[in-house]
Design a protein around this motif. Structure first.
Motif, PDB file in Angstrom:
ATOM      1  N   LEU A 122       0.842  -1.213   0.000  1.00 39.68           N
ATOM      2  CA  LEU A 122       0.000   0.000   0.000  1.00 39.68           C
ATOM      3  C   LEU A 122       0.870   1.253   0.000  1.00 39.68           C
ATOM      4  O   LEU A 122       1.687   1.439   0.910  1.00 39.68           O
ATOM      5  CB  LEU A 122      -0.898   0.007   1.241  1.00 39.68           C
ATOM      6  N   GLY A 123       0.699   2.122  -0.979  1.00 46.68           N
ATOM      7  CA  GLY A 123       1.519   3.341  -1.082  1.00 46.68           C
ATOM      8  C   GLY A 123       2.882   2.977  -1.640  1.00 46.68           C
ATOM      9  O   GLY A 123       3.913   3.203  -1.012  1.00 46.68           O
ATOM     10  N   LEU A 149      -0.823   9.491  -9.110  1.00 46.24           N
ATOM     11  CA  LEU A 149      -0.632   8.984 -10.481  1.00 46.24           C
ATOM     12  C   LEU A 149       0.824   9.132 -10.912  1.00 46.24           C
ATOM     13  O   LEU A 149       1.348   8.297 -11.647  1.00 46.24           O
ATOM     14  CB  LEU A 149      -1.557   9.730 -11.443  1.00 46.24           C
ATOM     15  N   ASP A 150       1.470  10.204 -10.446  1.00 50.64           N
ATOM     16  CA  ASP A 150       2.896  10.404 -10.783  1.00 50.64           C
ATOM     17  C   ASP A 150       3.722   9.236 -10.252  1.00 50.64           C
ATOM     18  O   ASP A 150       4.594   8.702 -10.941  1.00 50.64           O
ATOM     19  CB  ASP A 150       3.431  11.695 -10.147  1.00 50.64           C
ATOM     20  N   ALA A 151       3.451   8.865  -8.990  1.00 51.29           N
ATOM     21  CA  ALA A 151       4.199   7.752  -8.383  1.00 51.29           C
ATOM     22  C   ALA A 151       3.923   6.463  -9.159  1.00 51.29           C
ATOM     23  O   ALA A 151       4.856   5.720  -9.484  1.00 51.29           O
ATOM     24  CB  ALA A 151       3.816   7.591  -6.913  1.00 51.29           C
ATOM     25  N   LEU A 152       2.658   6.218  -9.480  1.00 53.25           N
ATOM     26  CA  LEU A 152       2.330   4.970 -10.184  1.00 53.25           C
ATOM     27  C   LEU A 152       3.002   4.893 -11.550  1.00 53.25           C
ATOM     28  O   LEU A 152       3.435   3.815 -11.978  1.00 53.25           O
ATOM     29  CB  LEU A 152       0.813   4.832 -10.335  1.00 53.25           C
ATOM     30  N   ALA A 153       3.113   6.049 -12.228  1.00 49.85           N
ATOM     31  CA  ALA A 153       3.775   6.052 -13.544  1.00 49.85           C
ATOM     32  C   ALA A 153       5.241   5.635 -13.384  1.00 49.85           C
ATOM     33  O   ALA A 153       5.772   4.848 -14.184  1.00 49.85           O
ATOM     34  CB  ALA A 153       3.664   7.432 -14.181  1.00 49.85           C
ATOM     35  N   ILE A 154       5.883   6.127 -12.346  1.00 52.00           N
ATOM     36  CA  ILE A 154       7.295   5.778 -12.118  1.00 52.00           C
ATOM     37  C   ILE A 154       7.410   4.305 -11.699  1.00 52.00           C
ATOM     38  O   ILE A 154       8.299   3.580 -12.145  1.00 52.00           O
ATOM     39  CB  ILE A 154       7.919   6.731 -11.073  1.00 52.00           C
ATOM     40  N   ALA A 155       6.476   3.858 -10.851  1.00 49.40           N
ATOM     41  CA  ALA A 155       6.500   2.452 -10.408  1.00 49.40           C
ATOM     42  C   ALA A 155       6.324   1.517 -11.608  1.00 49.40           C
ATOM     43  O   ALA A 155       7.031   0.513 -11.741  1.00 49.40           O
ATOM     44  CB  ALA A 155       5.401   2.213  -9.380  1.00 49.40           C
ATOM     45  N   GLN A 172      -4.681   2.391  -8.604  1.00 45.48           N
ATOM     46  CA  GLN A 172      -4.675   3.738  -8.034  1.00 45.48           C
ATOM     47  C   GLN A 172      -5.848   3.913  -7.069  1.00 45.48           C
ATOM     48  O   GLN A 172      -6.945   3.403  -7.340  1.00 45.48           O
ATOM     49  CB  GLN A 172      -4.780   4.765  -9.170  1.00 45.48           C
ATOM     50  N   GLY A 173      -5.610   4.595  -5.949  1.00 46.42           N
ATOM     51  CA  GLY A 173      -6.721   4.895  -5.050  1.00 46.42           C
ATOM     52  C   GLY A 173      -6.251   5.145  -3.630  1.00 46.42           C
ATOM     53  O   GLY A 173      -5.087   4.950  -3.281  1.00 46.42           O
ATOM     54  N   ASN A 174      -7.227   5.568  -2.817  1.00 41.72           N
ATOM     55  CA  ASN A 174      -6.988   5.893  -1.419  1.00 41.72           C
ATOM     56  C   ASN A 174      -6.912   4.590  -0.608  1.00 41.72           C
ATOM     57  O   ASN A 174      -7.919   3.916  -0.435  1.00 41.72           O
ATOM     58  CB  ASN A 174      -8.156   6.787  -0.964  1.00 41.72           C
ATOM     59  N   TRP A 175      -5.749   4.209  -0.175  1.00 44.72           N
ATOM     60  CA  TRP A 175      -5.490   2.962   0.579  1.00 44.72           C
ATOM     61  C   TRP A 175      -6.312   1.787   0.039  1.00 44.72           C
ATOM     62  O   TRP A 175      -6.202   1.464  -1.141  1.00 44.72           O
ATOM     63  CB  TRP A 175      -5.671   3.210   2.081  1.00 44.72           C
ATOM     64  N   SER A 180     -10.404  -4.352  -4.722  1.00 43.80           N
ATOM     65  CA  SER A 180     -11.806  -4.749  -4.580  1.00 43.80           C
ATOM     66  C   SER A 180     -12.099  -5.104  -3.116  1.00 43.80           C
ATOM     67  O   SER A 180     -11.220  -5.570  -2.391  1.00 43.80           O
ATOM     68  CB  SER A 180     -12.069  -5.910  -5.535  1.00 43.80           C
ATOM     69  N   LYS A 181     -13.348  -4.885  -2.705  1.00 46.77           N
ATOM     70  CA  LYS A 181     -13.767  -5.111  -1.310  1.00 46.77           C
ATOM     71  C   LYS A 181     -13.481  -6.534  -0.842  1.00 46.77           C
ATOM     72  O   LYS A 181     -13.211  -6.779   0.325  1.00 46.77           O
ATOM     73  CB  LYS A 181     -15.275  -4.847  -1.181  1.00 46.77           C
TER      74      LYS A 181
END
Ligand SMILES: C[S@@+](CC[C@H](N)C(=O)[O-])C[C@H]1O[C@@H](n2cnc3c(N)ncnc32)[C@H](O)[C@@H]1O
Length: 283
Positions: A122-123, A149-155, A172-175, A180-181
């Protein structure tokens, strides 16, 4: 066209600490001449061409202004891999390698059962934890999330560069909202933003140049840890492991959060400097 400034004179006259000057010069040699780091010694009478010299001066001056070396050379070693980094992403820290080692130990324990181990990072930032684990362990399926999104592009770019892109799923998303649930994991790892908003370290050193959203929760320092710890049970298999990094003075508070969340087998892990750095617990 060559300047008459040799590596020896440039390094000798630099105001930077010698180890930093050498790292930056090695980067120049690699970029402009495809030369290895050893050229710093074997070719120290070589004069830099005008373009390379201008690049060296730019990097030297930015470093003197405090810009992190990792951003200037665009990379940082982490665990057994090298990651690309840029100002949109946290520079991975050596202490976070502890989370990787805790994850690998748990993967080895679960591997006896011959099953694919499901891991959630996470993160993920540059992808550090997710990619270091995937590089080391063949029997894991990893999901790596971030709000940025910037971090995910680099990851994603790091995953591609390390040829691991087919083995890590990015979201992508908040924690936990990024997954999915019903999604459950054997291991959840996270190094969330844990610096309190008033902490003076935010205005010092490398931290001045890193994204605030990666460093602080803009509150007590514990709110992201709280969300991750309280949400873990819903996304862990029975006996599943949660391990979170925290500030050197936050371990008591994090242990208390894990107790309140009714996690069991709660343990404090020390980093190489001897600081309490990670707390783990099980469902
Ligand atoms: C301390 S950095 C850790 C990055 C990476 N895991 C590492 O150890 O180098 C925290 C990461 O959490 C991400 N983050 C911050 N708030 C978030 C949120 N609400 N949901 C998901 N990720 C978040 C940041 O963008 C950042 O990449």
């Amino acid at each position: 066209m060559s300047s008459d400034l040799t590596l020896r004179s440039l390094l000798g006259n630099s105001q930077l600490p010698p180890n930093e000057a050498r790292i930056l010069m090695a980067h120049i040699l690699e970029k402009h001449y495809a030369l290895p780091r050893s050229a710093l010694l074997s070719r120290d009478d070589m004069a830099l061409e005008v373009q390379a010299l201008a690049h060296w001066k730019e990097l030297e001056s930015k470093r003197l202004d405090g810009e992190p070396i990792a951003y200037l050379i665009g990379k940082r070693g982490f665990h057994n891999i090298e990651l690309q980094v840029a100002p949109g992403v946290l520079i991975p820290r050596a202490e976070t390698e502890l989370l990787v080692d805790i994850g690998l130990k748990e993967i080895a324990r679960l591997t006896d059962n011959q099953k694919m181990v499901k891991v959630l990072d996470l993160g993920t930032g540059s992808g550090a934890i997710a990619l270091a684990l995937t590089h080391e362990a063949s029997n894991i399926s990893v999901t790596a999330t971030d709000q940025s999104l910037d971090a995910l592009a680099i990851a994603r770019s790091n995953a591609h560069y390390l040829e691991l892109e087919n083995r890590v799923c990015f979201a992508q998303g908040n924690w936990y909202e990024a997954i999915s649930k019903n999604d459950v994991f054997d291991i959840i790892l996270s190094n969330p933003p844990y610096i309190a908003n008033h902490d003076p370290h935010l205005t010092q050193g490398d931290l001045r140049f890193e994204p605030l959203s990666a460093l602080t929760d803009h509150s007590t320092g514990l709110t992201c840890l709280e969300t991750i710890i309280f949400g873990a049970k819903a996304h862990l298999n029975t006996e599943g492991l949660l391990a979170v990094e925290h500030g050197f003075d936050q371990s008591e508070a994090v242990v208390e959060l894990m107790r309140t969340a009714q996690l069991k087998d709660i343990q404090i892990h020390l980093d190489l400097a001897g600081h309490n750095r990670v707390v783990s617990g099980r469902k």
